[in-house]
Scaffold this active site. Sequence first.
Site, short mmCIF file in Angstrom:
data_model
loop_
_atom_site.label_atom_id
_atom_site.label_comp_id
_atom_site.label_asym_id
_atom_site.label_seq_id
_atom_site.Cartn_x
_atom_site.Cartn_y
_atom_site.Cartn_z
N SER A 34 1.01 -0.85 0.08
CA SER A 34 0.15 -0.11 -0.21
C SER A 34 0.87 1.24 -0.39
O SER A 34 1.81 1.73 -1.29
CB SER A 34 -0.72 -0.31 1.61
OG SER A 34 -1.96 0.94 0.84
N ASP B 270 -9.85 -5.53 -3.01
CA ASP B 270 -9.84 -4.42 -2.68
C ASP B 270 -10.48 -3.21 -2.72
O ASP B 270 -10.15 -2.74 -3.59
CB ASP B 270 -8.11 -4.42 -2.48
CG ASP B 270 -7.24 -3.21 -2.40
OD1 ASP B 270 -7.84 -2.24 -1.34
OD2 ASP B 270 -6.27 -3.61 -2.31
N HIS C 7 -7.28 -6.16 0.95
CA HIS C 7 -6.70 -5.04 1.20
C HIS C 7 -5.48 -5.42 2.32
O HIS C 7 -5.06 -5.48 3.00
CB HIS C 7 -6.35 -3.63 1.03
CG HIS C 7 -5.60 -3.01 1.02
ND1 HIS C 7 -5.09 -2.47 -0.22
CD2 HIS C 7 -4.70 -1.59 2.32
CE1 HIS C 7 -4.66 -1.18 0.08
NE2 HIS C 7 -4.28 -0.69 1.75
#
Lengths: 276, 276
Positions: free
Chosen positions: A147, A223, A256
């Site tokens: 991320s 996600d 995620h």
Amino acid sequence: METLSESLAFGGTQGVYRHASDVTGTDMTFSLYMPPHAKGTRLPVLWYLSGLTCSHANVTDKGEYRRACAEHGIIFIAPDTSPRGEDVPNDDDWAFGQGAGFYVDATEEPWAANFRMRSYIEDELPALIAREFPAADLARQGITGHSMGGHGALTIALRNPERFKSVSAFAPIASPMSCPWGEKALNGYLGPDRATWAEYDACALIAQGARLGALLVDQGDADGFLAEQLKPALLERACAEAGIDLSLRMQAGYDHSYNFVSTFMSDHIAWAAARL
Amino acid sequence: METLSESLAFGGTQGVYRHASDVTGTDMTFSLYMPPHAKGTRLPVLWYLSGLTCSHANVTDKGEYRRACAEHGIIFIAPDTSPRGEDVPNDDDWAFGQGAGFYVDATEEPWAANFRMRSYIEDELPALIAREFPAADLARQGITGHSMGGHGALTIALRNPERFKSVSAFAPIASPMSCPWGEKALNGYLGPDRATWAEYDACALIAQGARLGALLVDQGDADGFLAEQLKPALLERACAEAGIDLSLRMQAGYDHSYNFVSTFMSDHIAWAAARL
């Protein structure tokens, strides 16, 4: 450097360490997994940069990297994502301030004194590792991240292509100049002149001529941040135009979380091992 | 039953669920990993009982069981270690009260109304699993656990040998009647009559004639609780006298943490898979 904990895991040692950072002006904590190895052997290093809200602890607890690092003989280092402490500036937004350093050297007040994660990751922490862990062979480094940390891995590798023989990312923020998290952070840390943002944007760096060897990116298609924040299509386009060999794997049904990261962690370690 | 979260992991689904327990009089939370499987397939179940201070979350975050459960097609269930809540009795000692149910049905006040983890694990939760997860084949169950949960796994299996085709433990409390943690807990939950404690002590159950098939136990020799609380030698002697096939593996250098548990988790899942 102070040892906060060391514990045997998969035949190696999972440690957590703290040191006073000149760069950030704070104590900084990181974790390091040293795989089993014969005395005197020198081992390659894989850096893992974490995402928003995370410290070293999230991947250390949930990343499931130790088995593969033990098998391949790779040192795994997980730094923190920002300076921290009561005397350090912060923000109510979890995507900005402490836990959200975005791997930049801030130039704006009140951030400039402490939020220097670029220099911390690129310079100070590698020098500390070289001093404190002589088994670490810094001629063989790879980098990955998740991320915001995927953004960090990509941009640090693009600015230092000679240093990293392996680069990959999990659900990276492909272009912080092009998403709300990144726009807020870069504006806050660097000020409104977007020209200063480009060196912290993987797609902009590639457009300006920065290059990488082969690049592995995994991205879950379930996600929740995919469309608004992560935007892997921007990275795909930038790599295609630059001729960078990107393996972008859209992983069906994955979100995620560390359930996603841990599932594909051993692939990224094998990717690094093949190049280190 | 309420789904708190579900997330894809290693091709299966890691879920966390909550339900109102009649047995404990509280809401109870557990995690369940459902490995990838063809529709209509029924899968064996491995119960994992956690240790002092833990909830379902510790092993779910740190246990590194999903890869092996996905490979072997095993459902992995991690219950909580006690009832919890502001209305539930508690104690200042982390080794007693909430987070420390010791897998007993308490008879003493103020614990008797809520602290009924034996009935919860032996009866209520399996019935819920059978109703809510039709893929779970409860004709094929195994059980394992860590520390206090290792004690739970051993005693529940010894009392229900027909139910569990596979039994193992990580650093179990071998004899709660013979260590400070166990003596305090059994005295508190059951009262001072030690005759009532024996059904919650693996070594006493074996001495009274309870039997198991083969048993795998891993124990770190750098575990700080080894000598005073865990005492695997008591289990070794009881198994030897009873002719129980115990594989007690003393693991050099390992401590009591999840770095130890996660290192050997895949061995315990393979052990269960071979028997389920």
